[in-house]
Design a protein around this motif. Sequence first.
Motif: not given
Length: 529
Positions: A38-43, A131-133, A394-398, A493-494
């Motif tokens: 997704r565009a909002d997920v880094p890497h 862990l999925a993120g 939040i860290l995974q999103l930003t 789930s999160a």
Amino acid sequence: MNAMPTVALLTAPTAVPLLVAAGYALTGTRTPRPVPARADVPHPVPARAPVLVAGEPVPEKPPQRYPAARAGLVSPVAILLCGSLLAVGVHDEGPLSAYSGLLRGDALTAWMLLVVGAVALVACGSTSAYLAGERTAERTSARAARRYHVLVHAFLAAMCLAVVSANLGVLWVAVEATTIVTAFLVGHRPTRTSVEAAWKYVVICSAGIALAFLGTVLIYYAARQAGIAEAWALDWPTLVARADRLDPAVTRLGITLVVLGFGAKAGLIPLHAWLPDAHSQAPAPVSALMSGVLLSVAFAAILRYRVIADAALGADFTRVLLAGIALLTLALAAALLLAQRDYKRMLAYSSMEHMSLIALATAIGSPLSLSAALLHIAGHGLAKSVAFCACGRILQLTGSAKIGRVRGLLARAPAPAGMFGFAVVALMAFPPFSLFASELGIARAGFAAGTGLAQVTAAALLLVLVAFAALAVRTARMLLGPAPAPPAGPEVSAIWPLGLGLAACAALGVSLGPLTGLLHSAAQAIGGH
């Protein structure tokens, strides 16, 4: 209660997490497939080419949570169950023991097991989504995930052993074991900053544990000189019963070293410097466990030693020692919160603030203050575990832990941002959360304790206001404003573990219910008679 149920209740909190860890080590971990980028997920991870069979594409199965992650909930559920049953047994029959007194269950043991289990339920419940993120962003592997699970459950086993141990030597070994296990968890990601934080954690905490070891040896020496048999010279109930025979000079030095040593693990000065680095670099659920419950387990060791010190030296010695450490730690935490620019480090310094309040309540030493300290341990553990787990998402999103680079979280990711916001509100001691009731109890006990402690309490409350302002301003900057990226999808789930943790924290603030008697009994066990 019969011998076999007692042995099972005191053994299971340590044995079950060890069995779960062994299960992960032997069977491995089925990792989830990466979710679509997704565009909002880094890497973002590139989409894989479709699999062809006889020239026809085979449809992929939708990404699934792996069953092994759900197995991780066995440990916290078992710990909560044992804590609940132990609370009932202690209420009916008094303190229970097993293995010739090596393990002991009293009201404080039951209370701490409930705290460990509740915080572990939040952290382990959040692990699957976290862990999925990390897999989606290609920051971890199947092998690293398996090692993570093994270490987390070994960590839970070590903390439970520290809680149920009646022997001060075994208590020291268990706390040292938490250092060894969590060092690998802090360095879970093989980056330079993570490895540096892990080494800093090992060096500083090992120095603290070495001081605690020397203090334990001195207490053992004083007990032997007082005529206590070798087999019982580190037995906590025996030392409490015969504390008046201990040499005051040796006991005074031993208690000082123990407070400084275990205080290092609890995030108190002067050996506190590991805490912000370790909490900021560890995986979010690990930070939740370390801040939410490891600090409190280490402080529970100080609570045990305080009973011995007060019986041997009088209450004034530990009162001055703990009040001084509490006030200095709180002043440092408030100052560092004002200058903080990293939201995970901000939460770490908030942990120092709350541990100093618990130390201040222990220094006051009245039944009200000790009950408030134990309630504060539970409330802080629940709120801080929710805050750190939300920070992980939040860290995974930003892709950034810098406060200045995070804006509009409520518009971009309402669920994790809302959980983070409510957790910070709880940490700022707003009603109905339990930290409001516990801080009010500490303030009331402090002002009623006499001129000296009243002045210390007043100074502490001023510093708490400074920390309050720092948390409020920085959290508002992160949450408010327009979203810089498209909103994230729902993440049920999160979120459910975080909602459960906040609900429990609010419930404790409204009414303790059946836990009221356990809380008062635990306060009496550590000197609130």
